[in-house]
Enzyme design. Structure first.
Site, short mmCIF file in Angstrom:
data_model
loop_
_atom_site.label_atom_id
_atom_site.label_comp_id
_atom_site.label_asym_id
_atom_site.label_seq_id
_atom_site.Cartn_x
_atom_site.Cartn_y
_atom_site.Cartn_z
N GLY B 13 0.83 -1.20 0.00
CA GLY B 13 0.00 0.00 0.00
C GLY B 13 0.86 1.25 0.00
N THR B 139 5.15 2.01 5.66
CA THR B 139 3.80 1.49 5.89
C THR B 139 3.05 2.36 6.87
OG1 THR B 139 2.44 -0.28 6.80
CG2 THR B 139 4.65 -0.13 7.68
N ILE B 140 1.82 2.70 6.52
CA ILE B 140 0.99 3.48 7.44
C ILE B 140 0.56 2.63 8.62
CG2 ILE B 140 0.10 4.95 5.60
CD1 ILE B 140 -2.64 3.41 6.24
N ASP B 141 0.74 1.31 8.52
CA ASP B 141 0.31 0.43 9.61
C ASP B 141 1.26 0.48 10.81
OD1 ASP B 141 -1.86 -0.37 8.10
OD2 ASP B 141 -0.82 -2.09 7.25
N MET B 187 -7.80 2.78 9.56
CA MET B 187 -7.17 1.58 9.02
C MET B 187 -6.40 0.88 10.14
SD MET B 187 -5.85 2.55 5.17
CE MET B 187 -6.92 2.22 3.74
N GLY B 188 -6.17 -0.39 9.96
CA GLY B 188 -5.45 -1.18 10.96
C GLY B 188 -6.14 -2.52 11.17
N ARG B 189 -5.72 -3.52 10.42
CA ARG B 189 -6.38 -4.83 10.53
C ARG B 189 -5.93 -5.58 11.78
NH1 ARG B 189 -10.16 -6.14 7.67
NH2 ARG B 189 -10.43 -5.08 5.70
N LEU B 296 -8.18 8.01 1.82
CA LEU B 296 -7.86 9.41 2.12
C LEU B 296 -6.79 9.49 3.20
CD1 LEU B 296 -10.78 9.63 0.79
CD2 LEU B 296 -11.02 11.72 2.11
N GLN B 297 -6.86 8.60 4.20
CA GLN B 297 -5.94 8.68 5.33
C GLN B 297 -4.50 8.34 4.97
OE1 GLN B 297 -7.00 5.33 8.37
NE2 GLN B 297 -8.42 5.16 6.65
#
Lengths: 418, 418
Positions: B13, B139-141, B187-189, B296-297
């Site tokens: 991503g 990664t944004i995660d 987000m964040g699984r 968007l985030q």
């Protein structure tokens, strides 16, 4: 003798710049040595005699108010009925006005609020109380009549165009092995102004958004799916922007598709983006994603339009000037004198011409195939998102938004029960 | 003789700042007179010999790349298996590397990509080809091991904190007569980092967000509803931030609640915010709204963190330096030496320690009741959203994002079919 007072109130859905209007109202009134009270939660505060003394706020707080989103005094969704039907409420309003010597009433809102302001302006005459009532425009829906645009819209429009452009870059990068269709849901139950603003994100044929769906046009699922498929095959991915209020030819909302549904109320809550994404996935098999910015789009002061911000302040200042001149039952509106460069001025318009007239998009703003905006629409929309409105950030990396003290004025009347 | 070449590729991503890393890689390599090719769509481009000649881009384009979100060369979601299981693909990779004299390979991505980079680094040794492979974090995660944080996360965190603060002002203004509960889906699984970052929007007891739900804690509907009700009664409204990946005690996703559902695939698409909002409405009767910012985030470069932006560039620059020094199978990571003021530096870490180790939030970051973040979490998160990254805007009011020419290098090998 009690000092003559100006009462200001915010009404309807708040915006990124309605507080800029409030700030301008208070600043202009201070400059003219006029006392300003603010009603807590719009007309409700006036009825309940919940009034805030804005003189207790510092100069720097009022300055910071100009860049703080939301509604600093609280807003409401309450519409007054006719003089006859709502006699008790009007009588109470007059009592409160008299008790605090309110001679000027500024009501800052959209369609319903213009109607309320108009009624209050008539009330004064009917009861022979010297009140000047001025409506002040505000709404991200951009559906007020007479005015060229509505303060709040330009900033929401800029948020929309910027967000769609950014998302499109994301989708473009991932489309080869991931999401191919992305659906963005824009506010707009009856008019597609915000969805149209998304069109500013791209101009060339292959640029996003590739499809825009407007409430002004009936949704045709077969045509939509065919267009999505065509775009994906041509561009590699497809970005769709949909107004929340689009309807099928039979008048039902597309957002309700598939869903009398479950005990959790999903159908009621599931928006149009979810519905369209589901349809695309089920029919075309593409991987889909969708976004519902909801309140983000109307509170995002961090990406406000400078044009919008300037207009929000200008209508606030003009409203005070009109009120003090005794111009009853008017609203300061924005008049466009040129498109490029955009030139505008503020002028008074009769509230009766604004109230209850909903402005939808001209047919000439929507492309023949119904999936995009025309050059006319661009000419109208482009200036409204221009310029970046200054915003101070704290050392913590967050915008410096102000919380007012909101000191209540001592009540003079018995409590009121609606 | 063909010039030695550095191959750069983006994977997984994309983020608001992965192109800042790309820009730094290209700039640093240019400074050292090293030729840079970029693979189109990550490892896929390397396999397909779809290589982009970055020397065709102007200095100003590479500079603009540093503030353009998305992934300029395309990314992919493809994971290579072991050397044995994916022998054909590895053999092909080597062929392509040899054909273009690729001596340095930089793979810019998250967990899966670190694993791919690690495998490629081993490949070189196994086949006796002089290749130096360096992983570059992104990664944004924020779930990469070893590094203090991941480029991309700080900007998404800032977007989240700012958006939640802005929405909260909106909800607060309207709560008297409209929405009382607002749910924001982050987000964040598997890890609740972004939801936690929302906690930076407020610190005092009554400040939003009032409730945060983390995937690290089982969702307890009764406790959640009780907390929502308590907050509404106390504050007047309640802002909830939920990680998309929260699960019930039995392991099922909350996002799936209520929904084997319909032919339109709603259940599959309906997120956790829709589900929670539905539950609140059905159980407590409050008017609810919810937002799903989705891409968007992670693409909102317009509200990027300067800290994050600086780190994204620093890892890019360091990756080139490590590669040219022949430091194989490493990743430049961010090392924190102080919290306040935040001090950090870049250091090499073995790819083997990063690959396939998912970093979830420490238990000490989540409040005992499971509904908020602790002082420890604040100490960790606060510096990551600090500072505003410069961004030029055009006269049209939109950010000046660049579209690269992406000129393809002439292929030297036969076409490849996966």
């Amino acid at each position: 003798m009690v000092q003559s007072t100006l009462l200001y109130a915010q009404s309807g859905g708040v915006t990124a710049v309605i507080n800029a209007t409030a700030s301008a109202v208070i600043s202009e009134a201070r400059r003219r040595k006029v006392k300003v009270l603010a009603a807590r939660n719009g007309i409700l505060g006036a009825l309940r005699e919940e009034l805030i003394d804005t003189s207790r706020e510092s100069i720097s707080a009022i300055r910071a108010l100009a860049h703080t989103p939301g509604g600093a005094f609280g807003s409401c969704r309450v519409k007054l009925k006719s003089l006859e039907a709502d006699r008790d409420r009007y009588a109470r309003l007059l009592e409160v006005f008299k008790a605090h010597n309110v001679r000027w009433f500024l009501y800052n809102g959209g369609n319903d609020s213009a109607d309320t302001a108009w009624k209050v302006s008539q009330l004064a005459q009917a009861f022979d109380y010297p009140l000047t009532c001025v409506g002040v425009p505000k709404t991200i829906d951009n559906d007020l009549a007479v005015t060229d645009t509505c303060p709040g819209f330009g900033s929401a429009a800029k948020y929309t165009a910027v967000s769609v452009r950014e998302c499109a870059l994301d989708v473009a990068a991932m489309a080869q092995t991931s999401t191919k269709v992305f659906v963005y849901e824009a506010m707009g139950r009856h008019a597609g102004w915000l969805a149209a603003a998304a069109g500013l994100a791209g101009a060339a044929a292959d640029e996003a958004p590739h499809i825009i769906l407007f409430p002004e046009r009936a949704y045709d699922q077969a045509a939509f799916l065919a267009q999505v498929d065509k775009v994906v095959k041509q561009v590699g991915y497809c970005v769709v922007v949909a107004s929340e209020g689009i309807r099928n030819a039979d008048g039902t909302f597309v957002a309700d598709a598939g869903g009398a549904a479950d005990a959790f109320g999903h159908a009621q809550l599931g928006g149009v983006a979810a519905s369209l994404a589901g349809t695309v996935k089920a029919s075309l098999g593409y991987k889909v994603h969708w976004a519902l910015p909801d309140y983000l789009q109307r509170s995002a002061r961090h990406i406000a339009s400078k044009t919008d911000w300037a207009q929000a302040q200008a209508v606030g200042k003009a409203a005070v000037q009109y009120a003090l001149k005794g111009m009853n039952a008017v609203m300061p509106v924005i008049v466009r004198s040129a498109d490029a460069p955009y030139r505008w001025k503020i002028a008074p318009a009769p509230l009766s011409k604004v109230a209850n007239h909903e402005k939808t998009m001209p047919a000439s703003f929507i492309r023949k195939d119904g999936f995009g905006i025309t050059a006319n629409a661009r000419k109208y929309l482009a200036p409204l998102i221009k310029g970046e409105a200054p915003l101070p950030y704290g050392a913590d990396g967050l915008p410096r938004y102000v919380t007012l003290k909101n000191v209540a004025v001592k009540k003079k009347l018995p409590a009121w029960e609606d």
